[in-house]
Design a protein around this motif. Structure first.
Motif, PDB file in Angstrom:
ATOM      1  N   LEU A   6       0.837  -1.407  -0.405  1.00  0.00           N
ATOM      2  CA  LEU A   6      -0.059  -0.210   0.103  1.00  0.00           C
ATOM      3  C   LEU A   6       0.655   1.079  -0.241  1.00  0.00           C
ATOM      4  CD1 LEU A   6      -1.953  -1.165   3.011  1.00  0.00           C
ATOM      5  CD2 LEU A   6      -3.149  -1.325   0.544  1.00  0.00           C
ATOM      6  N   ASP A   7       0.177   2.010  -0.904  1.00  0.00           N
ATOM      7  CA  ASP A   7       1.366   3.448  -0.817  1.00  0.00           C
ATOM      8  C   ASP A   7      -0.292   4.424  -0.448  1.00  0.00           C
ATOM      9  OD1 ASP A   7       2.669   5.482  -1.368  1.00  0.00           O
ATOM     10  OD2 ASP A   7       2.448   5.888  -3.163  1.00  0.00           O
ATOM     11  N   PRO A   8      -0.150   4.836   0.747  1.00  0.00           N
ATOM     12  CA  PRO A   8      -1.397   5.940   0.765  1.00  0.00           C
ATOM     13  C   PRO A   8      -0.858   7.434   0.816  1.00  0.00           C
ATOM     14  CG  PRO A   8       0.405   4.441   3.287  1.00  0.00           C
ATOM     15  CD  PRO A   8       0.623   4.415   1.717  1.00  0.00           C
ATOM     16  N   GLY A   9      -1.664   7.850   0.447  1.00  0.00           N
ATOM     17  CA  GLY A   9      -1.412   9.326  -0.040  1.00  0.00           C
ATOM     18  C   GLY A   9      -3.180  10.278   0.782  1.00  0.00           C
ATOM     19  N   ARG A  10      -2.466  11.295   0.541  1.00  0.00           N
ATOM     20  CA  ARG A  10      -3.584  12.339   1.390  1.00  0.00           C
ATOM     21  C   ARG A  10      -4.646  11.498   1.067  1.00  0.00           C
ATOM     22  NH1 ARG A  10       0.504  15.912   1.763  1.00  0.00           N
ATOM     23  NH2 ARG A  10       0.679  16.977   3.795  1.00  0.00           N
ATOM     24  N   ASN A  11      -5.328  11.931  -0.641  1.00  0.00           N
ATOM     25  CA  ASN A  11      -6.644  11.333  -1.679  1.00  0.00           C
ATOM     26  C   ASN A  11      -7.198  10.347  -2.133  1.00  0.00           C
ATOM     27  OD1 ASN A  11      -7.170  14.383  -1.563  1.00  0.00           O
ATOM     28  ND2 ASN A  11      -5.598  14.968  -3.289  1.00  0.00           N
ATOM     29  N   LYS A  12      -5.689   9.690  -2.471  1.00  0.00           N
ATOM     30  CA  LYS A  12      -5.772   8.315  -2.644  1.00  0.00           C
ATOM     31  C   LYS A  12      -4.426   7.223  -2.696  1.00  0.00           C
ATOM     32  CE  LYS A  12      -3.864   9.996  -7.035  1.00  0.00           C
ATOM     33  NZ  LYS A  12      -3.820  10.588  -8.702  1.00  0.00           N
ATOM     34  N   THR A  13      -4.767   5.873  -2.465  1.00  0.00           N
ATOM     35  CA  THR A  13      -4.766   4.866  -1.534  1.00  0.00           C
ATOM     36  C   THR A  13      -3.712   4.052  -3.193  1.00  0.00           C
ATOM     37  OG1 THR A  13      -4.713   5.176  -0.013  1.00  0.00           O
ATOM     38  CG2 THR A  13      -3.813   3.415  -0.452  1.00  0.00           C
ATOM     39  N   GLY A  14      -2.279   3.611  -3.562  1.00  0.00           N
ATOM     40  CA  GLY A  14      -2.402   2.742  -4.290  1.00  0.00           C
ATOM     41  C   GLY A  14      -2.281   1.565  -3.428  1.00  0.00           C
ATOM     42  N   PHE A  15      -2.466   0.677  -4.716  1.00  0.00           N
ATOM     43  CA  PHE A  15      -2.123  -1.286  -4.526  1.00  0.00           C
ATOM     44  C   PHE A  15      -1.613  -1.882  -4.908  1.00  0.00           C
ATOM     45  CE2 PHE A  15      -7.003  -0.842  -5.710  1.00  0.00           C
ATOM     46  CZ  PHE A  15      -6.642  -2.679  -6.319  1.00  0.00           C
ATOM     47  N   ALA A  16      -0.767  -3.106  -4.719  1.00  0.00           N
ATOM     48  CA  ALA A  16      -0.465  -3.900  -5.294  1.00  0.00           C
ATOM     49  C   ALA A  16      -0.201  -4.868  -4.940  1.00  0.00           C
ATOM     50  CB  ALA A  16       0.928  -3.442  -5.964  1.00  0.00           C
ATOM     51  N   PHE A  17      -0.952  -5.877  -5.465  1.00  0.00           N
ATOM     52  CA  PHE A  17      -0.862  -7.834  -4.969  1.00  0.00           C
ATOM     53  C   PHE A  17       0.366  -8.117  -5.223  1.00  0.00           C
ATOM     54  CE2 PHE A  17      -5.075  -6.539  -4.433  1.00  0.00           C
ATOM     55  CZ  PHE A  17      -5.754  -7.004  -2.766  1.00  0.00           C
ATOM     56  N   VAL A  18       0.993  -8.578  -4.811  1.00  0.00           N
ATOM     57  CA  VAL A  18       2.478  -9.498  -5.800  1.00  0.00           C
ATOM     58  C   VAL A  18       2.721 -10.627  -4.960  1.00  0.00           C
ATOM     59  CG1 VAL A  18       3.327  -7.031  -5.498  1.00  0.00           C
ATOM     60  CG2 VAL A  18       4.155  -8.307  -4.191  1.00  0.00           C
ATOM     61  N   ASP A  19       3.367 -11.919  -5.782  1.00  0.00           N
ATOM     62  CA  ASP A  19       3.846 -12.466  -4.962  1.00  0.00           C
ATOM     63  C   ASP A  19       5.259 -12.416  -5.112  1.00  0.00           C
ATOM     64  OD1 ASP A  19       5.495 -13.102  -7.559  1.00  0.00           O
ATOM     65  OD2 ASP A  19       4.666 -14.482  -8.780  1.00  0.00           O
ATOM     66  N   PHE A  20       6.020 -14.225  -3.510  1.00  0.00           N
ATOM     67  CA  PHE A  20       6.539 -14.079  -3.106  1.00  0.00           C
ATOM     68  C   PHE A  20       8.252 -13.586  -4.039  1.00  0.00           C
ATOM     69  CE2 PHE A  20      10.265 -15.288  -0.406  1.00  0.00           C
ATOM     70  CZ  PHE A  20      10.015 -14.821   0.580  1.00  0.00           C
ATOM     71  N   ASP A  21       7.640 -13.632  -5.723  1.00  0.00           N
ATOM     72  CA  ASP A  21       8.979 -13.245  -6.104  1.00  0.00           C
ATOM     73  C   ASP A  21       8.646 -11.662  -6.614  1.00  0.00           C
ATOM     74  OD1 ASP A  21      10.599 -15.481  -6.056  1.00  0.00           O
ATOM     75  OD2 ASP A  21       8.357 -16.275  -7.613  1.00  0.00           O
ATOM     76  N   GLY A  22       7.957 -10.900  -6.402  1.00  0.00           N
ATOM     77  CA  GLY A  22       7.744  -9.957  -6.678  1.00  0.00           C
ATOM     78  C   GLY A  22       7.046  -9.335  -7.466  1.00  0.00           C
ATOM     79  N   ARG A  23       6.667 -10.138  -8.557  1.00  0.00           N
ATOM     80  CA  ARG A  23       5.742 -10.311  -9.421  1.00  0.00           C
ATOM     81  C   ARG A  23       4.771 -10.066  -9.300  1.00  0.00           C
ATOM     82  NH1 ARG A  23       8.694 -15.429 -11.043  1.00  0.00           N
ATOM     83  NH2 ARG A  23       7.088 -16.185  -9.610  1.00  0.00           N
ATOM     84  N   LEU A  24       3.773  -8.651 -10.754  1.00  0.00           N
ATOM     85  CA  LEU A  24       3.165  -8.308 -10.183  1.00  0.00           C
ATOM     86  C   LEU A  24       1.586  -8.832 -10.607  1.00  0.00           C
ATOM     87  CD1 LEU A  24       1.203  -5.254  -9.296  1.00  0.00           C
ATOM     88  CD2 LEU A  24       1.570  -4.514 -11.897  1.00  0.00           C
ATOM     89  N   LEU A  25       0.775  -9.585  -9.221  1.00  0.00           N
ATOM     90  CA  LEU A  25      -0.478 -10.105  -9.593  1.00  0.00           C
ATOM     91  C   LEU A  25      -1.241  -9.054 -10.293  1.00  0.00           C
ATOM     92  CD1 LEU A  25      -0.428 -12.428  -7.087  1.00  0.00           C
ATOM     93  CD2 LEU A  25       0.699 -12.074  -9.332  1.00  0.00           C
TER      94      LEU A  25
END
Length: 155
Positions: A6-25
């Motif tokens: 999670l990359d929380p911000g004042r107005n919006k928050t980014g989220f990313a689900f990844v596997d243990f190798d860091g691949r973006l799901l």
């Protein structure tokens, strides 16, 4: 193992689900005021996050999130407390300095620039959308390194 960054911000928050190798799901962006709705979806039996997704899919998520990584920027203290109340897995925080720059690089890895865009210097290439979700992916990559270092030191 599914990891949520999670990359929380004042107005919006980014989220990313990844596997243990860091691949973006899957990744996306939600309004920070919608965090309760986001975590309700996360706790549901088949989370989809469809209204927020920018990359990937959550269609094949067969297991719960086992680690949450949060960027420790300006608004992260209150957000982190909220996550600690809601989450039932391990949570770590990482420095999110320059993750926006890293997000641009990640964007161009996923979305190969066209011929004319490739002629521009990288610093002048402008992605076609906001990159908060890919900044969360950068947070995930940093967090996975920290997580592995922590595990190594415990052994």
């Amino acid at each position: 193992m599914i990891i949520l960054a999670l990359d929380p911000g004042r107005n919006k928050t980014g989220f990313a689900f990844v596997d243990f190798d860091g691949r973006l799901l899957a990744s996306g962006i939600f309004l920070t005021d919608e965090r309760e709705k986001f975590f309700d979806e996360l706790e549901s039996s088949s989370p989809k996050f469809l209204s927020w997704l920018k990359e990937g899919s959550t269609e094949n998520f067969n297991e719960p999130v086992s680690l949450i990584i949060i960027g420790n920027g300006t608004t992260s203290d209150e957000f982190s407390l909220y996550v600690q109340e809601r989450a039932s897995c391990e949570i770590i925080s990482v420095d999110e300095k320059n993750t926006t720059l890293e997000a641009r690089e990640l964007y161009w890895k996923i979305h190969r620039p066209g011929l004319i865009t490739r002629l521009l210097p990288e610093g002048l290439r402008v992605p076609k959308r906001t990159l908060d979700d890919l900044a969360a992916w950068a947070v995930a990559l940093r967090g996975l390194k920290k997580y592995r270092d922590i595990r190594r030191n415990r052994l």
